[in-house]
Motif scaffolding. Structure first.
Motif, PDB file in Angstrom:
ATOM      1  N   GLY A   1      17.064  55.690 -15.127  1.00 13.43           N
ATOM      2  CA  GLY A   1      16.936  54.808 -13.956  1.00 13.43           C
ATOM      3  C   GLY A   1      17.929  55.117 -12.853  1.00 13.43           C
ATOM      4  O   GLY A   1      18.540  54.195 -12.302  1.00 13.43           O
ATOM      5  N   ALA A   2      18.105  56.374 -12.533  1.00 11.70           N
ATOM      6  CA  ALA A   2      18.966  56.766 -11.394  1.00 11.70           C
ATOM      7  C   ALA A   2      18.383  58.035 -10.802  1.00 11.70           C
ATOM      8  O   ALA A   2      17.917  58.918 -11.554  1.00 11.70           O
ATOM      9  CB  ALA A   2      20.397  57.014 -11.847  1.00 11.70           C
ATOM     10  N   ARG A   3      18.394  58.120  -9.471  1.00 12.13           N
ATOM     11  CA  ARG A   3      17.875  59.334  -8.829  1.00 12.13           C
ATOM     12  C   ARG A   3      18.976  60.374  -8.682  1.00 12.13           C
ATOM     13  O   ARG A   3      20.134  60.008  -8.454  1.00 12.13           O
ATOM     14  CB  ARG A   3      17.319  58.976  -7.448  1.00 12.13           C
TER      15      ARG A   3
ATOM     16  N   THR B   1      26.229  54.532 -12.608  1.00 12.76           N
ATOM     17  CA  THR B   1      26.274  54.673 -11.151  1.00 12.76           C
ATOM     18  C   THR B   1      26.933  53.379 -10.630  1.00 12.76           C
ATOM     19  O   THR B   1      27.141  52.444 -11.404  1.00 12.76           O
ATOM     20  CB  THR B   1      24.854  54.809 -10.580  1.00 12.76           C
TER      21      THR B   1
ATOM     22  N   ARG C   1       6.869  52.016  -9.583  1.00 13.34           N
ATOM     23  CA  ARG C   1       8.182  51.938  -8.941  1.00 13.34           C
ATOM     24  C   ARG C   1       8.163  50.727  -7.997  1.00 13.34           C
ATOM     25  O   ARG C   1       7.356  50.679  -7.069  1.00 13.34           O
ATOM     26  CB  ARG C   1       8.443  53.215  -8.157  1.00 13.34           C
TER      27      ARG C   1
ATOM     28  N   TYR D   1      17.665  47.090 -13.714  1.00 13.24           N
ATOM     29  CA  TYR D   1      16.459  46.361 -13.300  1.00 13.24           C
ATOM     30  C   TYR D   1      15.511  46.194 -14.493  1.00 13.24           C
ATOM     31  O   TYR D   1      14.882  45.151 -14.666  1.00 13.24           O
ATOM     32  CB  TYR D   1      15.766  47.126 -12.164  1.00 13.24           C
ATOM     33  N   ALA D   2      15.427  47.232 -15.328  1.00 18.04           N
ATOM     34  CA  ALA D   2      14.503  47.225 -16.467  1.00 18.04           C
ATOM     35  C   ALA D   2      15.030  46.407 -17.650  1.00 18.04           C
ATOM     36  O   ALA D   2      14.361  46.316 -18.669  1.00 18.04           O
ATOM     37  CB  ALA D   2      14.232  48.654 -16.910  1.00 18.04           C
TER      38      ALA D   2
ATOM     39  N   ASP E   1      12.365  57.756 -15.750  1.00 16.38           N
ATOM     40  CA  ASP E   1      12.094  57.013 -14.519  1.00 16.38           C
ATOM     41  C   ASP E   1      10.669  56.483 -14.556  1.00 16.38           C
ATOM     42  O   ASP E   1       9.766  57.135 -15.077  1.00 16.38           O
ATOM     43  CB  ASP E   1      12.283  57.926 -13.291  1.00 16.38           C
ATOM     44  N   ILE E   2      10.480  55.318 -13.964  1.00 17.46           N
ATOM     45  CA  ILE E   2       9.153  54.706 -13.904  1.00 17.46           C
ATOM     46  C   ILE E   2       8.241  55.488 -12.955  1.00 17.46           C
ATOM     47  O   ILE E   2       7.020  55.368 -13.021  1.00 17.46           O
ATOM     48  CB  ILE E   2       9.281  53.231 -13.430  1.00 17.46           C
TER      49      ILE E   2
ATOM     50  N   THR F   1      21.681  52.543  -2.280  1.00 20.87           N
ATOM     51  CA  THR F   1      21.141  53.879  -2.022  1.00 20.87           C
ATOM     52  C   THR F   1      21.261  54.279  -0.553  1.00 20.87           C
ATOM     53  O   THR F   1      21.522  55.433  -0.241  1.00 20.87           O
ATOM     54  CB  THR F   1      19.657  53.913  -2.435  1.00 20.87           C
TER      55      THR F   1
ATOM     56  N   GLY G   1       8.306  56.336 -17.514  1.00 23.87           N
ATOM     57  CA  GLY G   1       8.069  55.059 -18.191  1.00 23.87           C
ATOM     58  C   GLY G   1       9.149  54.068 -17.878  1.00 23.87           C
ATOM     59  O   GLY G   1      10.141  54.388 -17.205  1.00 23.87           O
ATOM     60  N   ASP G   2       8.952  52.876 -18.377  1.00 18.93           N
ATOM     61  CA  ASP G   2       9.929  51.822 -18.194  1.00 18.93           C
ATOM     62  C   ASP G   2      11.183  52.148 -19.018  1.00 18.93           C
ATOM     63  O   ASP G   2      11.079  52.503 -20.199  1.00 18.93           O
ATOM     64  CB  ASP G   2       9.306  50.512 -18.673  1.00 18.93           C
ATOM     65  N   ALA G   3      12.341  52.025 -18.397  1.00 21.25           N
ATOM     66  CA  ALA G   3      13.586  52.469 -19.045  1.00 21.25           C
ATOM     67  C   ALA G   3      13.821  51.784 -20.394  1.00 21.25           C
ATOM     68  O   ALA G   3      14.227  52.431 -21.362  1.00 21.25           O
ATOM     69  CB  ALA G   3      14.768  52.203 -18.108  1.00 21.25           C
TER      70      ALA G   3
ATOM     71  N   GLY H   1      21.696  54.122 -14.403  1.00 27.57           N
ATOM     72  CA  GLY H   1      21.515  53.716 -13.007  1.00 27.57           C
ATOM     73  C   GLY H   1      21.005  52.297 -12.867  1.00 27.57           C
ATOM     74  O   GLY H   1      20.737  51.615 -13.868  1.00 27.57           O
ATOM     75  N   LYS H   2      20.833  51.882 -11.608  1.00 31.51           N
ATOM     76  CA  LYS H   2      20.408  50.502 -11.399  1.00 31.51           C
ATOM     77  C   LYS H   2      18.946  50.279 -11.775  1.00 31.51           C
ATOM     78  O   LYS H   2      18.525  49.141 -11.940  1.00 31.51           O
ATOM     79  CB  LYS H   2      20.702  50.055  -9.966  1.00 31.51           C
ATOM     80  N   GLY H   3      18.180  51.382 -11.947  1.00 30.37           N
ATOM     81  CA  GLY H   3      16.819  51.240 -12.471  1.00 30.37           C
ATOM     82  C   GLY H   3      16.859  50.756 -13.922  1.00 30.37           C
ATOM     83  O   GLY H   3      15.985  50.001 -14.368  1.00 30.37           O
TER      84      GLY H   3
HETATM   85  P1  ADP Z   1      21.348  54.302  -8.625  1.00 35.00           P
HETATM   86  O1  ADP Z   1      21.579  53.788  -7.234  1.00 35.00           O
HETATM   87  O2  ADP Z   1      21.903  53.434  -9.666  1.00 35.00           O
HETATM   88  O3  ADP Z   1      21.757  55.738  -8.739  1.00 35.00           O
HETATM   89  P2  ADP Z   1      18.596  54.734  -7.917  1.00 35.00           P
HETATM   90  O4  ADP Z   1      18.208  53.636  -7.003  1.00 35.00           O
HETATM   91  O5  ADP Z   1      18.909  56.047  -7.293  1.00 35.00           O
HETATM   92  O6  ADP Z   1      19.760  54.250  -8.878  1.00 35.00           O
HETATM   93  O7  ADP Z   1      17.426  54.984  -8.935  1.00 35.00           O
HETATM   94  C1  ADP Z   1      16.770  53.955  -9.572  1.00 35.00           C
HETATM   95  C2  ADP Z   1      15.551  54.572 -10.197  1.00 35.00           C
HETATM   96  O8  ADP Z   1      15.066  53.662 -11.167  1.00 35.00           O
HETATM   97  C3  ADP Z   1      14.407  54.818  -9.203  1.00 35.00           C
HETATM   98  O9  ADP Z   1      14.057  56.178  -9.180  1.00 35.00           O
HETATM   99  C4  ADP Z   1      13.271  53.960  -9.747  1.00 35.00           C
HETATM  100  O10 ADP Z   1      12.020  54.594  -9.664  1.00 35.00           O
HETATM  101  C5  ADP Z   1      13.673  53.769 -11.181  1.00 35.00           C
HETATM  102  N1  ADP Z   1      13.154  52.567 -11.818  1.00 35.00           N
HETATM  103  C6  ADP Z   1      12.839  51.384 -11.283  1.00 35.00           C
HETATM  104  N2  ADP Z   1      12.381  50.538 -12.210  1.00 35.00           N
HETATM  105  C7  ADP Z   1      12.418  51.205 -13.381  1.00 35.00           C
HETATM  106  C8  ADP Z   1      12.069  50.886 -14.707  1.00 35.00           C
HETATM  107  N3  ADP Z   1      11.597  49.694 -15.038  1.00 35.00           N
HETATM  108  N4  ADP Z   1      12.237  51.831 -15.636  1.00 35.00           N
HETATM  109  C9  ADP Z   1      12.704  53.065 -15.321  1.00 35.00           C
HETATM  110  N5  ADP Z   1      13.043  53.422 -14.090  1.00 35.00           N
HETATM  111  C10 ADP Z   1      12.916  52.510 -13.121  1.00 35.00           C
END
Ligand code: ADP
Length: 570
Positions: free
Chosen positions: A281-283, A248, A153, A227-228, A306-307, A426, A323-325, A222-224
């Protein structure tokens, strides 16, 4: 020592060698030479007025590029100001490295200039922190923080460089050896920390079968996932299965908001009625109502991707895929290909989402169509939306903050490309706007950057408009100026009693402040607008010239609501 270099130069060389291309920060004792040497080695250093804003820039840069954003600060107070960025990285799970100079080790504890136990101060906000206690440790420390920021993470890391260490010297040949050894040990050892974890095949096939057998499946992005760089994999998943998706706020744009299967405008129905939700990739935090009733059905089965293993353990979903999204969704796509299914467009669930979206969009459009003057939030937002869409591809990066401005902006502005929306995120961090704009302009030089923010959000770091002008960044800042936090003076007569009753309300600023004049003081372009035509003209000119500009949009102080959408929390 002939042919020797000091710690500042060794740190700069290490950063350049390990691939750092940009740095954000504020120079001063003892790190000025670190910044200037970095520049001479090809690193672009963006010098800010305030470490808080520079730190926000470093955090967003990490998200946008997938490489750690680097913040450089001086010791003591500089480090403390930088904590804003470091903590923002931690909250949003973005890779960032803060490097601070610190006081001479032999003077620590005696009240040295700008003395602070910085390792202790950064602890709650960094996943890894390290101090170089002698010059020969610098390359290894730099390599480690850069690597740790990306580990699993992503998050913020901290490197402490004491003054005495920055002033020590080593020979050039020893310096080169130390850098090579550090690269070998940290990056080439075959056990890099950011290795992609392959998801368990059994769990992936269970996820595929849950989605296939669901009556009302939903994919939450989500933004995860952004990011991925999971956009292509998610597009394939959504389009081969016909499952509606819900982004999200910062997941918007991973798939275009205009996609037929977007459930954005039917959010309540989608989360309230789905029976299986694949969350990528969203909490399941406050932004997603903790995944609990009454917003979600009590029987919904969550599949979390989620990673972070801890994240999955914390939420205890029906199924967790660590794992990686991008890799997980690609694996899921392969699994589904062997046993394909696709919800038809007239499937009752898909049709319900589609119809609800259409109805809600039509209602919103009816509101947006009106030209209300003095401006409410909707009329200027519609005009801005259309101007942004008119830019085409590559789409602008939109930076958004402020209570009402961000809430209305999220509903009205349309994202068509991934990672083109940056907002309070967040932590609901206000004051990120200018830092994010600068990061986006530096990280995505082919994109225009458009900030749509409230006057209070803008005010946190308004002086950074000088930074925009100094570096000639392609940023247009649109300030929704309603004269304060949430708007004008909303006090009841009882609240206006007391010794200081003649003071302005805690929520109010100088009405109709001339924010456009601020950028003009530095040679940028300012616009003051109060009507649709004036706004259209300002947008058209500033978007086409792509030079730093501030558009000061005068909004009715009573148009917004207190606390925006989160009134129940205030
Ligand atoms: P949002 O604000 O869009 O709801 P969050 O910030 O709550 O998203 O969640 C983003 C999640 O993505 C985090 O829990 C983080 O661990 C996860 N994350 C980050 N990088 C990766 C990745 N490469 N693959 C999967 N999940 C990831």
């Amino acid at each position: 020592m002939a042919n020797s270099i000091d710690g500042n130069v060794l740190a700069a060389k290490s950063l350049a060698k390990f691939g750092v291309q940009h740095m954000f920060g504020v120079v001063g004792i003892p790190v000025t030479s670190l910044a200037t040497r970095s520049v001479s080695l090809g690193i672009r250093f963006i010098a800010f007025h305030n470490e808080q804003s520079a730190g926000y820039a470093a955090s967003a840069y990490g998200y946008l590029t997938g490489r750690p954003g680097v913040l450089l600060t001086v010791s003591g107070p500089g480090c403390i100001h930088g904590l804003a960025g470091l903590s923002n990285s931690a909250a949003n799970t973005w890779p960032m490295v803060m490097i601070s100079g610190s006081c001479d080790q032999s003077d620590a504890g005696r009240g040295d200039f700008q003395e602070l136990d910085q390792i202790q101060a950064v602890k709650p906000f960094s996943k890894f922190s390290i101090k170089a206690t002698k010059i020969t440790e610098i390359p290894n420390c730099v390599a480690q923080v850069l690597n740790w920021a990306l580990l699993g993470r992503p998050g913020g890391c901290y490197l402490d460089l004491p003054t005495d260490v920055l002033h020590q010297k080593v020979s050039l040949s020893e310096a080169e050896n130390l850098i090579t050894e550090a690269a070998e040990k940290v990056f080439n050892s075959g056990n890099q920390l950011n290795q992609i974890r392959i998801p368990d095949n059994g769990l992936v096939s269970e996820a595929a079968s849950l989605l296939k057998n669901a009556a009302k499946p939903l994919i939450v992005i989500g933004k995860g996932a952004a990011y991925a760089r999971a956009e292509a994999a998610l597009k394939k998943l959504v389009e081969t299965t016909g499952i509606p998706f819900l982004p999200t706020p910062m997941g918007k744009g991973v798939l275009p908001d205009t996609h037929d299967l977007a459930a954005t405008a039917a959010r309540s129905l989608a989360i309230g009625s789905c029976d299986v939700a694949l969350v990528v990739g969203a909490r399941l935090n406050w932004l997603l109502h903790f995944g609990e009733p009454p917003k979600w059905s009590k029987d919904v089965k969550f599949i979390l991707v989620d990673i972070s293993e801890e994240e999955i353990e914390l939420r205890k979903p029906h199924l967790g895929l660590v794992g990686d999204a991008k890799t997980v969704v690609e694996t899921l796509n392969k699994e589904i290909k062997d046993d394909p299914f696709c919800l038809a467009r007239n499937h009752p669930w898909v049709e319900a989402i589609w119809k609800k979206s259409k109805d809600n969009v039509a209602k919103m459009e009816a509101q947006l169509a009106k030209d209300i003057v003095p401006f409410n939030f909707l009329t200027p937002m519609r005009i801005i939306r259309d101007a942004i869409l008119g830019v085409g591809s590559p789409a602008p990066v939109v930076v958004s903050e402020g209570a009402n401005t961000m809430d209305v902006g999220r509903a009205v502005l349309i994202q068509t490309e991934p990672r083109t929306r940056l907002d309070a995120g967040t932590w609901g961090t206000m004051g990120v706007g200018l830092g994010y704009c600068i990061a986006a302009a530096v990280a995505c030089p082919d994109r225009l950057v458009v900030a749509v923010e409230g006057d209070s959000g803008f005010g946190f770091s308004a002086i950074e408009v000088e930074t925009l002008v100094r570096y000639q960044l392609s940023v247009v800042v649109i300030v929704f100026n309603n004269g304060g936090v949430y708007g004008g003076d909303r006090r009841t007569p009882e609240e206006m009693n007391g010794a200081h009753k003649d003071d302005p309300a805690p929520t109010s600023f100088v009405p109709k402040a001339g924010y456009h004049a601020l950028i003009e003081a530095f040679g940028g372009k300012g616009y003051l607008v109060g009507t649709p035509d004036e706004l259209k003209y300002a947008l058209s000119e500033s978007f086409s010239t792509r030079k730093p500009a501030v558009i000061n949009v005068i909004v009715d102080p009573y148009a917004g609501s207190e606390s925006g959408r989160l009134q129940h929390k205030n």
